[in-house]
Design a protein around this motif. Structure first.
Motif, mmCIF file in Angstrom:
data_model
loop_
_atom_site.group_PDB
_atom_site.id
_atom_site.type_symbol
_atom_site.label_atom_id
_atom_site.label_comp_id
_atom_site.label_asym_id
_atom_site.label_seq_id
_atom_site.Cartn_x
_atom_site.Cartn_y
_atom_site.Cartn_z
ATOM 1 N N GLN A 113 0.837 -1.189 0.043
ATOM 2 C CA GLN A 113 -0.061 -0.031 0.095
ATOM 3 C C GLN A 113 0.696 1.271 -0.108
ATOM 4 O OE1 GLN A 113 -3.363 0.098 -0.468
ATOM 5 N NE2 GLN A 113 -3.323 -2.183 -0.590
ATOM 6 N N ARG A 114 2.030 1.292 0.687
ATOM 7 C CA ARG A 114 2.805 2.293 0.850
ATOM 8 C C ARG A 114 3.921 2.583 -0.329
ATOM 9 N NH1 ARG A 114 4.509 3.451 6.389
ATOM 10 N NH2 ARG A 114 2.818 3.115 7.692
ATOM 11 N N ALA A 115 4.335 1.642 -0.928
ATOM 12 C CA ALA A 115 5.152 1.665 -2.043
ATOM 13 C C ALA A 115 4.652 2.193 -3.304
ATOM 14 C CB ALA A 115 5.986 0.435 -2.196
ATOM 15 N N ASP A 116 4.804 3.413 -3.794
ATOM 16 C CA ASP A 116 4.333 3.957 -4.906
ATOM 17 C C ASP A 116 5.222 3.488 -5.999
ATOM 18 O OD1 ASP A 116 2.413 5.663 -6.759
ATOM 19 O OD2 ASP A 116 4.573 6.636 -6.964
ATOM 20 N N ILE A 117 4.595 3.035 -7.237
ATOM 21 C CA ILE A 117 5.281 2.315 -8.171
ATOM 22 C C ILE A 117 6.090 3.202 -9.039
ATOM 23 C CG2 ILE A 117 3.396 2.357 -10.001
ATOM 24 C CD1 ILE A 117 4.536 -0.726 -10.696
ATOM 25 N N VAL A 118 5.375 4.586 -9.276
ATOM 26 C CA VAL A 118 6.406 5.403 -10.019
ATOM 27 C C VAL A 118 7.642 5.838 -9.292
ATOM 28 C CG1 VAL A 118 5.926 7.888 -10.875
ATOM 29 C CG2 VAL A 118 4.283 6.366 -11.053
ATOM 30 N N ASP A 119 7.540 6.036 -7.891
ATOM 31 C CA ASP A 119 8.579 6.262 -7.009
ATOM 32 C C ASP A 119 9.610 5.189 -7.190
ATOM 33 O OD1 ASP A 119 10.036 7.729 -5.130
ATOM 34 O OD2 ASP A 119 9.199 6.429 -3.447
ATOM 35 N N VAL A 120 9.095 4.111 -7.126
ATOM 36 C CA VAL A 120 10.147 2.945 -7.187
ATOM 37 C C VAL A 120 10.809 2.812 -8.557
ATOM 38 C CG1 VAL A 120 10.438 0.417 -6.964
ATOM 39 C CG2 VAL A 120 8.890 1.500 -5.331
ATOM 40 N N VAL A 121 10.139 2.898 -9.481
ATOM 41 C CA VAL A 121 10.577 2.648 -10.826
ATOM 42 C C VAL A 121 11.495 3.938 -11.433
ATOM 43 C CG1 VAL A 121 10.042 2.438 -13.173
ATOM 44 C CG2 VAL A 121 8.699 1.074 -11.569
ATOM 45 N N SER A 122 11.073 4.997 -10.977
ATOM 46 C CA SER A 122 11.797 6.324 -11.336
ATOM 47 C C SER A 122 13.247 6.313 -10.753
ATOM 48 C CB SER A 122 10.812 7.612 -10.963
ATOM 49 O OG SER A 122 10.978 7.571 -9.512
ATOM 50 N N ASP B 176 13.487 -4.447 2.277
ATOM 51 C CA ASP B 176 14.099 -3.182 1.659
ATOM 52 C C ASP B 176 12.988 -2.134 1.600
ATOM 53 O OD1 ASP B 176 16.636 -4.174 1.483
ATOM 54 O OD2 ASP B 176 16.637 -4.494 -0.527
ATOM 55 N N LEU B 177 12.151 -2.277 1.087
ATOM 56 C CA LEU B 177 10.936 -1.540 0.899
ATOM 57 C C LEU B 177 10.251 -1.023 2.147
ATOM 58 C CD1 LEU B 177 9.085 -2.617 -2.290
ATOM 59 C CD2 LEU B 177 10.462 -0.519 -2.188
ATOM 60 N N GLN C 127 9.356 2.993 6.198
ATOM 61 C CA GLN C 127 9.093 3.009 7.648
ATOM 62 C C GLN C 127 8.006 2.117 7.939
ATOM 63 O OE1 GLN C 127 9.184 7.345 8.269
ATOM 64 N NE2 GLN C 127 11.327 7.092 8.721
ATOM 65 N N VAL C 128 7.757 0.741 7.382
ATOM 66 C CA VAL C 128 6.696 0.111 7.777
ATOM 67 C C VAL C 128 7.208 -0.853 8.735
ATOM 68 C CG1 VAL C 128 5.225 -1.697 6.947
ATOM 69 C CG2 VAL C 128 5.698 0.017 5.348
ATOM 70 N N PRO C 129 6.428 -0.914 9.996
ATOM 71 C CA PRO C 129 6.956 -1.752 11.069
ATOM 72 C C PRO C 129 6.959 -3.356 10.569
ATOM 73 C CG PRO C 129 5.352 -0.272 12.135
ATOM 74 C CD PRO C 129 5.524 -0.144 10.380
ATOM 75 N N VAL C 130 8.039 -4.122 10.721
ATOM 76 C CA VAL C 130 7.968 -5.457 10.195
ATOM 77 C C VAL C 130 7.791 -6.560 11.322
ATOM 78 C CG1 VAL C 130 9.930 -7.053 9.346
ATOM 79 C CG2 VAL C 130 9.901 -4.722 8.532
#
Length: 273
Positions: free
Chosen positions: A16-25, A89-90, A95-98
């Motif tokens: 939910q938190r990881a935006d694909i545009v942010d990751v791919v860019s 890593d994501l 900052q997602v609690p693991v």
């Protein structure tokens, strides 16, 4: 690092938190085209932009080679990493609690993550130590080399956090272990000290060298390159492979250049520092 089975809630939160545009860019130069983004596909020798990223669908697709998927699959394919490593890593990035499925696994994972954080801290403290030493009388030769021989300004020296490793065999180890009270084993893990072959104790890996910090794409110090100021060989000495430093996966200065590279759609790659 051995990664245990992650809890489904953690995986879903990261998704939910990881935006694909942010990751791919971070890996592909993307240009806005309507509601989506386009760029050259990183999975084949793409001559014209056939790679599309959809923010609304959180999905990427290449019309030439057929590659497609979400942010997880993109990083798994691009970096050749297992699923759990990509999620972890994501999770750190966003900052997602693991959470893990087993309590014992959770404690071990937390221990491993804590070690990485401590290594980052030790390297940051060491960088400040080297920077401080550059402006002491013993660092004058290194400072003269930078300003007079290389023509670097004080602003550039500070921007790249350049420094000097004193000539003593135990100067840095004494500072980190005895003054700052970091465990010698962790300082060794950071690639800064070397155990003596005979007897006990350690000696500094970098001595009487101009020090160039090496950073990851997030700007965190992960290692060093040290240039000799005299006849000592090798002329350039890098940090060894560590938990944080993998020379083959790093491009020096990318943390500072990536925004300009994306904006100008070009990069100039040169040898050395």
């Amino acid at each position: 690092m051995q990664i245990p089975r992650l809890h489904p809630e953690t995986i879903e939160q990261v998704k939910q938190r990881a935006d694909i545009v942010d990751v791919v860019s971070e890996h592909v130069v993307l240009r806005k085209q309507g509601k989506d983004f386009t760029g050259l596909c990183p999975f084949h020798d793409d001559k014209s932009p056939s790679f599309t990223v959809s923010p609304s669908k959180q999905f990427y697709y290449c019309f030439s080679c057929g590659a497609g998927g979400n942010a997880f699959k993109f990083l798994m394919e691009l970096k050749q990493q297992p699923f759990s490593e990509v999620v972890l890593d994501l999770a750190k990035r966003y900052q997602v609690p693991v959470q893990t499925l087993e309590v014992a696994d959770r404690l071990e994972l937390q221990r491993q993550l804590t070690v990485r954080d401590q290594l980052h801290e030790i390297l940051a403290v060491t960088t400040a130590f080297f920077e401080h030493a550059l402006y002491h009388p013993q660092g004058q030769a290194a400072l003269d080399y930078l300003t007079q021989d290389r023509g670097l300004s004080r602003d550039v020296i500070q921007q790249f956090q350049l420094g000097y490793a004193p000539a003593g065999w135990e100067t840095l180890s004494g500072y980190l272990v005895h003054q700052k009270h970091y465990p010698a084993e962790l300082v060794e893990q950071a690639g800064l000290i070397v155990p003596r072959k005979e007897g006990t104790g350690y000696y500094d890996r970098f001595r009487d060298r101009l020090m160039i910090p090496i950073q990851d794409t997030q700007g965190r110090i992960v290692g060093f390159g040290g240039r000799s100021l005299g006849e000592e060989m090798p002329k350039y000495l890098n940090s060894p492979e560590t938990e944080l430093f993998d020379k083959g996966k790093l491009l020096f200065g990318l943390d500072k250049a990536k925004a300009a590279i994306a904006k100008q759609d070009q990069a100039i790659v040169v040898e050395g520092y």
